[in-house]
Motif scaffolding. Structure first.
Motif, PDB file in Angstrom:
ATOM      1  N   ILE A 429       0.840  -1.202   0.000  1.00  0.00           N
ATOM      2  CA  ILE A 429       0.000   0.000   0.000  1.00  0.00           C
ATOM      3  C   ILE A 429       0.871   1.248   0.000  1.00  0.00           C
ATOM      4  CG2 ILE A 429      -1.701   1.298   1.322  1.00  0.00           C
ATOM      5  CD1 ILE A 429      -2.835  -1.356   2.300  1.00  0.00           C
ATOM      6  N   ALA A 430       1.938   1.245   0.816  1.00  0.00           N
ATOM      7  CA  ALA A 430       2.827   2.404   0.871  1.00  0.00           C
ATOM      8  C   ALA A 430       3.552   2.612  -0.458  1.00  0.00           C
ATOM      9  CB  ALA A 430       3.839   2.232   2.006  1.00  0.00           C
ATOM     10  N   LEU A 431       3.997   1.524  -1.082  1.00  0.00           N
ATOM     11  CA  LEU A 431       4.674   1.639  -2.375  1.00  0.00           C
ATOM     12  C   LEU A 431       3.726   2.184  -3.441  1.00  0.00           C
ATOM     13  CD1 LEU A 431       6.739  -1.688  -2.453  1.00  0.00           C
ATOM     14  CD2 LEU A 431       7.617   0.629  -2.132  1.00  0.00           C
ATOM     15  N   ALA A 432       2.468   1.712  -3.436  1.00  0.00           N
ATOM     16  CA  ALA A 432       1.487   2.199  -4.403  1.00  0.00           C
ATOM     17  C   ALA A 432       1.205   3.678  -4.199  1.00  0.00           C
ATOM     18  CB  ALA A 432       0.198   1.389  -4.291  1.00  0.00           C
ATOM     19  N   LYS A 433       1.122   4.113  -2.945  1.00  0.00           N
ATOM     20  CA  LYS A 433       0.881   5.531  -2.672  1.00  0.00           C
ATOM     21  C   LYS A 433       2.066   6.389  -3.099  1.00  0.00           C
ATOM     22  CE  LYS A 433      -2.520   5.127   1.038  1.00  0.00           C
ATOM     23  NZ  LYS A 433      -2.844   5.413   2.453  1.00  0.00           N
ATOM     24  N   LYS A 434       3.272   5.861  -2.959  1.00  0.00           N
ATOM     25  CA  LYS A 434       4.457   6.581  -3.448  1.00  0.00           C
ATOM     26  C   LYS A 434       4.380   6.764  -4.961  1.00  0.00           C
ATOM     27  CE  LYS A 434       7.306   7.411   0.044  1.00  0.00           C
ATOM     28  NZ  LYS A 434       7.849   8.771   0.320  1.00  0.00           N
ATOM     29  N   LEU A 435       3.988   5.713  -5.659  1.00  0.00           N
ATOM     30  CA  LEU A 435       3.847   5.817  -7.114  1.00  0.00           C
ATOM     31  C   LEU A 435       2.753   6.817  -7.476  1.00  0.00           C
ATOM     32  CD1 LEU A 435       4.139   2.070  -8.201  1.00  0.00           C
ATOM     33  CD2 LEU A 435       5.840   3.866  -8.509  1.00  0.00           C
ATOM     34  N   GLY A 436       1.651   6.803  -6.702  1.00  0.00           N
ATOM     35  CA  GLY A 436       0.587   7.764  -6.955  1.00  0.00           C
ATOM     36  C   GLY A 436       1.039   9.195  -6.737  1.00  0.00           C
ATOM     37  N   ALA A 437       1.830   9.424  -5.678  1.00  0.00           N
ATOM     38  CA  ALA A 437       2.339  10.771  -5.413  1.00  0.00           C
ATOM     39  C   ALA A 437       3.297  11.224  -6.512  1.00  0.00           C
ATOM     40  CB  ALA A 437       3.034  10.805  -4.051  1.00  0.00           C
ATOM     41  N   ALA A 438       4.151  10.303  -6.982  1.00  0.00           N
ATOM     42  CA  ALA A 438       5.070  10.647  -8.065  1.00  0.00           C
ATOM     43  C   ALA A 438       4.309  10.966  -9.353  1.00  0.00           C
ATOM     44  CB  ALA A 438       6.040   9.486  -8.309  1.00  0.00           C
ATOM     45  N   THR A 439       3.224  10.240  -9.607  1.00  0.00           N
ATOM     46  CA  THR A 439       2.427  10.491 -10.807  1.00  0.00           C
ATOM     47  C   THR A 439       1.696  11.818 -10.719  1.00  0.00           C
ATOM     48  OG1 THR A 439       2.110   8.109 -11.041  1.00  0.00           O
ATOM     49  CG2 THR A 439       0.634   9.521 -12.290  1.00  0.00           C
ATOM     50  N   ALA A 440       1.231  12.178  -9.523  1.00  0.00           N
ATOM     51  CA  ALA A 440       0.570  13.478  -9.358  1.00  0.00           C
ATOM     52  C   ALA A 440       1.535  14.630  -9.588  1.00  0.00           C
ATOM     53  CB  ALA A 440      -0.049  13.569  -7.967  1.00  0.00           C
ATOM     54  N   ALA A 441       2.788  14.447  -9.167  1.00  0.00           N
ATOM     55  CA  ALA A 441       3.777  15.505  -9.350  1.00  0.00           C
ATOM     56  C   ALA A 441       4.289  15.566 -10.786  1.00  0.00           C
ATOM     57  CB  ALA A 441       4.947  15.295  -8.386  1.00  0.00           C
ATOM     58  N   TYR A 442       4.490  14.417 -11.394  1.00  0.00           N
ATOM     59  CA  TYR A 442       5.012  14.338 -12.769  1.00  0.00           C
ATOM     60  C   TYR A 442       4.115  13.379 -13.551  1.00  0.00           C
ATOM     61  CZ  TYR A 442       9.093  15.937 -10.145  1.00  0.00           C
ATOM     62  OH  TYR A 442       9.930  16.626  -9.311  1.00  0.00           O
ATOM     63  N   ARG A 443       3.209  13.914 -14.327  1.00  0.00           N
ATOM     64  CA  ARG A 443       2.190  13.075 -14.978  1.00  0.00           C
ATOM     65  C   ARG A 443       2.803  12.118 -16.003  1.00  0.00           C
ATOM     66  NH1 ARG A 443      -2.816  17.391 -15.839  1.00  0.00           N
ATOM     67  NH2 ARG A 443      -2.698  18.273 -13.755  1.00  0.00           N
ATOM     68  N   TRP A 444       3.932  12.471 -16.577  1.00  0.00           N
ATOM     69  CA  TRP A 444       4.580  11.592 -17.547  1.00  0.00           C
ATOM     70  C   TRP A 444       5.072  10.307 -16.892  1.00  0.00           C
ATOM     71  CZ3 TRP A 444       9.413  10.533 -15.848  1.00  0.00           C
ATOM     72  CH2 TRP A 444      10.057  11.483 -15.052  1.00  0.00           C
ATOM     73  N   PHE A 445       5.205  10.325 -15.555  1.00  0.00           N
ATOM     74  CA  PHE A 445       5.721   9.155 -14.854  1.00  0.00           C
ATOM     75  C   PHE A 445       4.792   7.958 -15.027  1.00  0.00           C
ATOM     76  CE2 PHE A 445       5.903   6.508 -10.996  1.00  0.00           C
ATOM     77  CZ  PHE A 445       7.235   6.130 -11.038  1.00  0.00           C
ATOM     78  N   ALA A 446       3.478   8.192 -15.138  1.00  0.00           N
ATOM     79  CA  ALA A 446       2.532   7.091 -15.295  1.00  0.00           C
ATOM     80  C   ALA A 446       2.803   6.314 -16.579  1.00  0.00           C
ATOM     81  CB  ALA A 446       1.104   7.635 -15.291  1.00  0.00           C
ATOM     82  N   ILE A 447       2.986   7.039 -17.685  1.00  0.00           N
ATOM     83  CA  ILE A 447       3.257   6.386 -18.968  1.00  0.00           C
ATOM     84  C   ILE A 447       4.621   5.703 -18.936  1.00  0.00           C
ATOM     85  CG2 ILE A 447       3.521   6.778 -21.447  1.00  0.00           C
ATOM     86  CD1 ILE A 447       1.616   9.157 -21.112  1.00  0.00           C
ATOM     87  N   ALA A 448       5.614   6.374 -18.320  1.00  0.00           N
ATOM     88  CA  ALA A 448       6.945   5.773 -18.217  1.00  0.00           C
ATOM     89  C   ALA A 448       6.905   4.486 -17.404  1.00  0.00           C
ATOM     90  CB  ALA A 448       7.911   6.775 -17.582  1.00  0.00           C
ATOM     91  N   TYR A 449       6.115   4.479 -16.333  1.00  0.00           N
ATOM     92  CA  TYR A 449       6.011   3.284 -15.492  1.00  0.00           C
ATOM     93  C   TYR A 449       5.391   2.130 -16.270  1.00  0.00           C
ATOM     94  CZ  TYR A 449       4.026   0.117 -12.015  1.00  0.00           C
ATOM     95  OH  TYR A 449       3.661  -0.998 -11.315  1.00  0.00           O
ATOM     96  N   ILE A 450       4.307   2.394 -17.014  1.00  0.00           N
ATOM     97  CA  ILE A 450       3.638   1.337 -17.772  1.00  0.00           C
ATOM     98  C   ILE A 450       4.583   0.749 -18.819  1.00  0.00           C
ATOM     99  CG2 ILE A 450       1.761   0.881 -19.414  1.00  0.00           C
ATOM    100  CD1 ILE A 450       0.101   2.961 -17.866  1.00  0.00           C
ATOM    101  N   LEU A 451       5.277   1.622 -19.554  1.00  0.00           N
ATOM    102  CA  LEU A 451       6.190   1.142 -20.589  1.00  0.00           C
ATOM    103  C   LEU A 451       7.342   0.345 -19.989  1.00  0.00           C
ATOM    104  CD1 LEU A 451       6.384   4.264 -22.936  1.00  0.00           C
ATOM    105  CD2 LEU A 451       5.157   2.123 -23.349  1.00  0.00           C
TER     106      LEU A 451
END
Length: 557
Positions: A429-451
């Motif tokens: 849960i903590a790791l997922a929330k960290k990823l969510g916070a990073a995505t909120a700050a840098y929206r490109w991170f979501a696409i980079a993570y998926i790829l």
């Protein structure tokens, strides 16, 4: 007052924004929602009932087309990657490497967009003695990881709102984190001792003399969506379950609906029928993918707006009281109730991706929390194993049954590791929330993570497996070891900083690219500068280093 206005307009965008401003904004928004609810309460009862019925009908309609768009997107990926699936399965060299089999399972599930399909294919290959049992164990683990790409893509539908994106991406990636962490624990254990293979072997051998006749459960979801999706595209499901037929076929599209002695009696009627056989499957798949993504985003926008309008009343307050209670006994019971609900709903709809994708927008809008989403996700992981398990029981093959049991016990052991113990439960849960916070700050991170997680990383290990087995193990060690060290040091920095040397109590000793996403953001800003809008104070406030300073303002990157 004019002087104050000029000075406010002259403030730079990167000035720290106090928390009091954010609280004031939130209170204003709550006052506005209260005014709206008061206005709605003044409407006549008949009008309110009619509006409620219309909203519920619109919600069901959006949900229906949302599920249909997921089905169409799955068909599009199968058309794009169907031929590659045959090539992957025909390469026997890769099957000798456990890590390569794991990554092949990820790629296989991403390509067919269904863990039920990929696991059924693996079980069929084991029963036909095309694939060894030991290799199928690692491919099953990879299939569990690959199925999470769907709801991760769905979370991008809320990219317009940073707060909703943060919650939705965290709710989607908590599934990823559970599967990756379970693989990190059980993969080395299986490689060293063959624990899952031995356990399932004992169960199969103990019941070798018993015969069980079972029927495959009805696919209610397919029965509901096929009337619409059948008008758009139809695929031949037999080809995906038989690698030999898949390699010899010219197209995955089902052209004949009725045949007799290899003679087509009646052609199927759907949107792409006229171009089937003339256009390549990849071209049709690309067009279908674009259409399905557009429909998916439209349905998500509709779902989010309708849910907002429905849940601005006492319903939202009731849900929040139930899901955010501080009663430990109720929280303990809620975890296992959610687990059972997730497993039951997945058995009903025959797809874990559909269930988790449907819940992701609810997490984004704040209806349910990541903590509630987590056990539902774990239950869906267990529920999705029933299709392969019943199919293996019906086939009568001991090796197929053992492979299906491996899938079941992999998820059961994962639940036993990461759910009952509160300390371990907080990790994914903590790791997922960290990823969510990073995505909120840098929206490109979501696409980079998926790829990276679902395409580049599996392809890299697959390529290394073709070179040499040792290269795969070295790369895997170089990837996992720093992550484990960073996790341990991070925990000590938070809870026991006095146990660490002075220089390890912060990450400042590392170069900036190794401890922050800001350098990559600046690089992307230079490359795609023409496509970026001018940032305001809100943008500056969310681009933070995930913390606050002593003055109570946010630290800016």
């Amino acid at each position: 007052s004019s002087t104050e206005t000029i000075s406010k307009q002259a403030e730079p965008f990167n000035e720290p924004v106090p928390i009091e401003k954010k609280v004031t904004t939130t209170s204003k928004q709550s006052d506005e929602s209260t005014d709206e609810s008061t206005t709605q309460s003044k409407r006549p009862l008949a009008l309110r009932v009619a509006l409620l019925v219309l909203r519920l009908l619109a919600l069901l309609l959006c949900l229906y087309f949302f599920v249909c768009s997921l089905d169409l997107m799955s068909s599009a990926f199968r058309l794009l990657g169907g031929r590659q699936v045959g090539e992957l399965l025909s390469n026997n060299v890769v099957f000798a490497n456990p890590v390569a089999c794991l990554m092949m399972g990820v790629l296989l599930t991403v390509l067919v967009q269904s863990s039920s399909t990929s696991t059924s294919l693996i079980i069929t290959m084991v029963g036909a003695q095309i694939l060894e049992l030991r290799s199928s164990v690692y491919m099953i683990m990879g299939a569990n990881i690959g199925t999470t790409v769907t709801n991760t893509i769905v979370s991008l539908g809320q990219i317009g709102d940073r707060e909703e994106l943060e919650r939705a991406f965290a709710g989607a990636t908590v599934h990823d984190m559970f599967n990756w962490l379970t693989v990190l624990v059980l993969l080395p254990l299986e490689m060293a001792s063959g624990a899952l293979t031995s356990l399932t072997g004992l169960i199969v051998n103990s019941n070798a003399n018993s015969t069980i006749n079972v029927d495959k459960p009805p696919d209610f979801l397919k029965a509901i969506t096929s009337p619409f999706t059948g008008l758009v595209i139809r695929l031949d499901s037999k080809l995906l379950k038989d690698p030999e037929l898949l390699r010899n076929s010219s197209t995955l599209i089902k052209v004949c609906c009725k045949t007799s002695n290899s003679t087509c009696l009646e052609k199927c009627q759907f949107m792409f029928m006229e171009v089937a056989g003339h256009w390549a499957d990849a071209i049709i798949g690309g067009i279908l993918l674009a259409l399905s993504l557009a429909a998916l985003i439209g349905c998500l926008v509709g779902l989010v707006r309708i849910l907002r309008s429905l849940l601005e009343s006492k319903v939202k307050t009731t849900i929040e009281r139930v899901t955010r209670t501080e009663n430990r006994c109720l929280l303990f019971a809620m975890d296992y109730i959610s687990l059972v609900v997730g497993a039951g709903l997945t058995i009903l709809v025959q797809s874990s991706s559909v269930l988790t994708s449907a819940l992701t927008p609810l997490v984004g809008t704040g209806v349910i929390t990541v903590e509630i989403m987590y056990p539902i996700t774990l239950g869906s992981n267990i529920g999705t194993t029933t299709t392969g398990l019943l199919a293996a029981l019906a086939s009568g093959s001991d090796s197929s049954l053992q492979t299906a049991l491996v899938h079941l016990f992999f998820n059961v052991f994962g639940v036993l590791i990461w759910l009952p113990v509160p300390l371990l439960k907080r990790v994914p849960i903590a790791l997922a929330k960290k990823l969510g916070a990073a995505t909120a700050a840098y929206r490109w991170f979501a696409i980079a993570y998926i790829l990276l997680a679902f395409l580049l990383l599996p392809l890299m290990f697959f390529a290394l497996s073709l070179l040499h087995t040792a290269a795969v193990y070295v790369a895997f060690g170089l990837l996992v070891a720093p992550m484990l060290v960073a996790g341990v040091v991070g925990l000590l920095q938070t809870h026991r900083p006095d146990w660490l040397p002075e220089f390890l109590r912060t990450w400042d000793f590392l170069p900036e690219p190794l401890r922050s996403l800001a350098p990559y953001d600046r690089l992307l800003s230079r490359i795609f500068g023409c496509c970026r809008r001018k940032r305001n104070k809100v943008d500056a406030m969310v681009e933070i280093e995930f913390g606050k300073n002593e003055e109570g303002t946010f630290r800016h990157s």
